[in-house]
Design a protein around this motif. Structure first.
Motif, short mmCIF file in Angstrom:
data_model
loop_
_atom_site.label_atom_id
_atom_site.label_comp_id
_atom_site.label_asym_id
_atom_site.label_seq_id
_atom_site.Cartn_x
_atom_site.Cartn_y
_atom_site.Cartn_z
N LEU A 45 45.85 -14.00 22.61
CA LEU A 45 45.11 -14.79 21.62
C LEU A 45 45.99 -15.36 20.53
CD1 LEU A 45 42.14 -12.30 21.14
CD2 LEU A 45 42.23 -14.30 22.65
N GLY A 46 47.12 -14.69 20.26
CA GLY A 46 47.95 -15.16 19.16
C GLY A 46 49.22 -14.37 19.01
N ILE A 47 49.91 -14.67 17.93
CA ILE A 47 51.19 -14.05 17.61
C ILE A 47 51.21 -13.73 16.13
CG2 ILE A 47 52.32 -16.28 17.21
CD1 ILE A 47 54.84 -15.10 18.55
N VAL A 48 51.84 -12.60 15.77
CA VAL A 48 51.97 -12.20 14.37
C VAL A 48 53.43 -11.82 14.14
CG1 VAL A 48 51.30 -10.50 12.61
CG2 VAL A 48 49.60 -11.37 14.22
N THR A 49 53.98 -12.36 13.06
CA THR A 49 55.36 -12.07 12.70
C THR A 49 55.41 -11.29 11.39
OG1 THR A 49 55.66 -14.08 11.39
CG2 THR A 49 56.08 -14.25 13.77
N GLU A 50 56.59 -10.77 11.07
CA GLU A 50 56.77 -10.11 9.78
C GLU A 50 56.40 -11.05 8.64
OE1 GLU A 50 60.57 -7.17 10.39
OE2 GLU A 50 60.95 -9.32 10.25
N HIS A 51 56.75 -12.29 8.79
CA HIS A 51 56.47 -13.29 7.76
C HIS A 51 54.96 -13.41 7.53
CE1 HIS A 51 56.20 -17.50 6.19
NE2 HIS A 51 57.11 -16.99 5.39
N ASP A 52 54.19 -13.37 8.61
CA ASP A 52 52.72 -13.44 8.49
C ASP A 52 52.19 -12.27 7.69
OD1 ASP A 52 52.57 -15.77 10.11
OD2 ASP A 52 52.54 -14.52 11.93
N ILE A 53 52.74 -11.09 7.93
CA ILE A 53 52.28 -9.88 7.23
C ILE A 53 52.64 -9.97 5.75
CG2 ILE A 53 52.62 -7.38 7.01
CD1 ILE A 53 52.87 -7.33 10.11
N VAL A 54 53.85 -10.38 5.44
CA VAL A 54 54.27 -10.51 4.04
C VAL A 54 53.38 -11.51 3.32
CG1 VAL A 54 56.12 -11.32 2.53
CG2 VAL A 54 56.65 -9.79 4.45
N ARG A 55 53.13 -12.66 3.94
CA ARG A 55 52.29 -13.69 3.32
C ARG A 55 50.87 -13.16 3.09
NH1 ARG A 55 51.32 -18.38 7.01
NH2 ARG A 55 53.18 -17.41 7.69
N ALA A 56 50.33 -12.44 4.07
CA ALA A 56 48.97 -11.92 3.94
C ALA A 56 48.87 -10.93 2.77
CB ALA A 56 48.55 -11.24 5.25
N LEU A 57 49.81 -10.02 2.68
CA LEU A 57 49.76 -9.02 1.62
C LEU A 57 50.04 -9.64 0.26
CD1 LEU A 57 51.51 -6.04 3.45
CD2 LEU A 57 49.05 -6.49 3.19
N ALA A 58 50.95 -10.61 0.23
CA ALA A 58 51.27 -11.27 -1.04
C ALA A 58 50.10 -12.09 -1.58
CB ALA A 58 52.49 -12.16 -0.86
N THR A 59 49.22 -12.53 -0.70
CA THR A 59 48.07 -13.31 -1.14
C THR A 59 46.83 -12.45 -1.34
OG1 THR A 59 47.53 -13.91 1.14
CG2 THR A 59 48.91 -15.44 -0.10
N GLY A 60 47.01 -11.12 -1.27
CA GLY A 60 45.92 -10.22 -1.60
C GLY A 60 45.07 -9.72 -0.45
N LEU A 61 45.43 -10.05 0.77
CA LEU A 61 44.65 -9.55 1.90
C LEU A 61 44.89 -8.05 2.05
CD1 LEU A 61 42.75 -10.74 4.02
CD2 LEU A 61 44.70 -10.97 5.54
N SER A 62 43.86 -7.31 2.30
CA SER A 62 43.96 -5.86 2.44
C SER A 62 44.77 -5.47 3.68
CB SER A 62 42.57 -5.25 2.56
OG SER A 62 42.65 -3.90 2.98
N PRO A 63 45.61 -4.45 3.56
CA PRO A 63 46.34 -3.96 4.74
C PRO A 63 45.40 -3.43 5.82
CG PRO A 63 47.28 -3.05 2.72
CD PRO A 63 46.02 -3.77 2.35
N GLU A 64 44.16 -3.15 5.45
CA GLU A 64 43.19 -2.66 6.42
C GLU A 64 42.44 -3.79 7.12
OE1 GLU A 64 43.30 0.49 7.40
OE2 GLU A 64 44.92 0.59 5.94
N SER A 65 42.77 -5.03 6.78
CA SER A 65 42.17 -6.19 7.45
C SER A 65 42.66 -6.26 8.89
CB SER A 65 42.57 -7.49 6.75
OG SER A 65 42.11 -7.51 5.43
N GLU A 66 41.84 -6.85 9.74
CA GLU A 66 42.22 -7.00 11.14
C GLU A 66 43.32 -8.03 11.29
OE1 GLU A 66 38.71 -7.82 13.45
OE2 GLU A 66 38.02 -5.75 13.26
N VAL A 67 44.24 -7.75 12.18
CA VAL A 67 45.38 -8.64 12.40
C VAL A 67 44.93 -10.01 12.90
CG1 VAL A 67 45.93 -7.99 14.78
CG2 VAL A 67 47.76 -8.60 13.21
N SER A 68 43.76 -10.08 13.49
CA SER A 68 43.25 -11.37 13.96
C SER A 68 43.09 -12.37 12.81
CB SER A 68 41.93 -11.20 14.69
OG SER A 68 40.94 -10.65 13.83
N ARG A 69 42.99 -11.86 11.58
CA ARG A 69 42.83 -12.75 10.42
C ARG A 69 44.12 -13.48 10.06
NH1 ARG A 69 39.61 -10.23 5.60
NH2 ARG A 69 39.89 -12.38 4.92
N ILE A 70 45.26 -12.95 10.52
CA ILE A 70 46.53 -13.56 10.13
C ILE A 70 47.34 -14.10 11.30
CG2 ILE A 70 46.67 -12.13 8.07
CD1 ILE A 70 48.92 -10.53 9.52
N MET A 71 46.85 -13.92 12.52
CA MET A 71 47.64 -14.37 13.68
C MET A 71 47.64 -15.88 13.80
SD MET A 71 45.14 -13.40 16.86
CE MET A 71 43.58 -14.21 17.08
#
Length: 128
Positions: A45-71
């Motif tokens: 369905l998608g791909i997730v990189t370290e950069h995606d995780i950093v961006r998600a957390l830096a913009t306030g997304l919860s670490p408990e959010s599903e990865v599908s939200r950032i892929m």
């Protein structure tokens, strides 16, 4: 040189879309990986990189959010026999640092990253 010649041929790492961002980050740390593929059943369905995780957390997304939200869902891929120059052009044109390598049937055999490309070019430039 062909794209598949740069792969280390370790199996791609897959996670389910409902996996949390925190769990993906831990998995990436444990596996020393900078990218995972998101898969449900047999469909990628998608791909997730370290950069995606950093961006998600830096913009306030919860670490408990599903990865599908950032892929990223619009996968740019390269065929295993594609020339390296073509792969590099795809990476540059799409501003990506990771590109899944696929067989003629479309099965992913690995993910090439920019570090692999730099290593290849460095090896070439070391030749007299």
């Amino acid at each position: 040189m062909k794209a598949s010649q740069l792969l280390e041929y370790s199996e791609p790492i897959y996670v389910h879309p409902s996996t949390t961002i925190a769990d993906v980050a831990r998995l990436m740390l444990d596996m020393k990986a900078d990218v995972v593929l998101v898969k449900s059943g047999s469909k990628v369905l998608g791909i997730v990189t370290e950069h995606d995780i950093v961006r998600a957390l830096a913009t306030g997304l919860s670490p408990e959010s599903e990865v599908s939200r950032i892929m990223s869902t619009n996968l740019i891929v390269a065929k295993k026999d594609e020339p390296l120059t073509s792969v590099v052009n795809k990476m540059l044109e799409n501003n990506i640092r990771h590109i899944p390598i696929v067989t003629d049937k479309g099965d992913i055999i690995g993910v090439l990253n920019i570090k692999d490309v730099v290593r290849a070019f460095a090896a070439f430039s070391a030749w007299p």
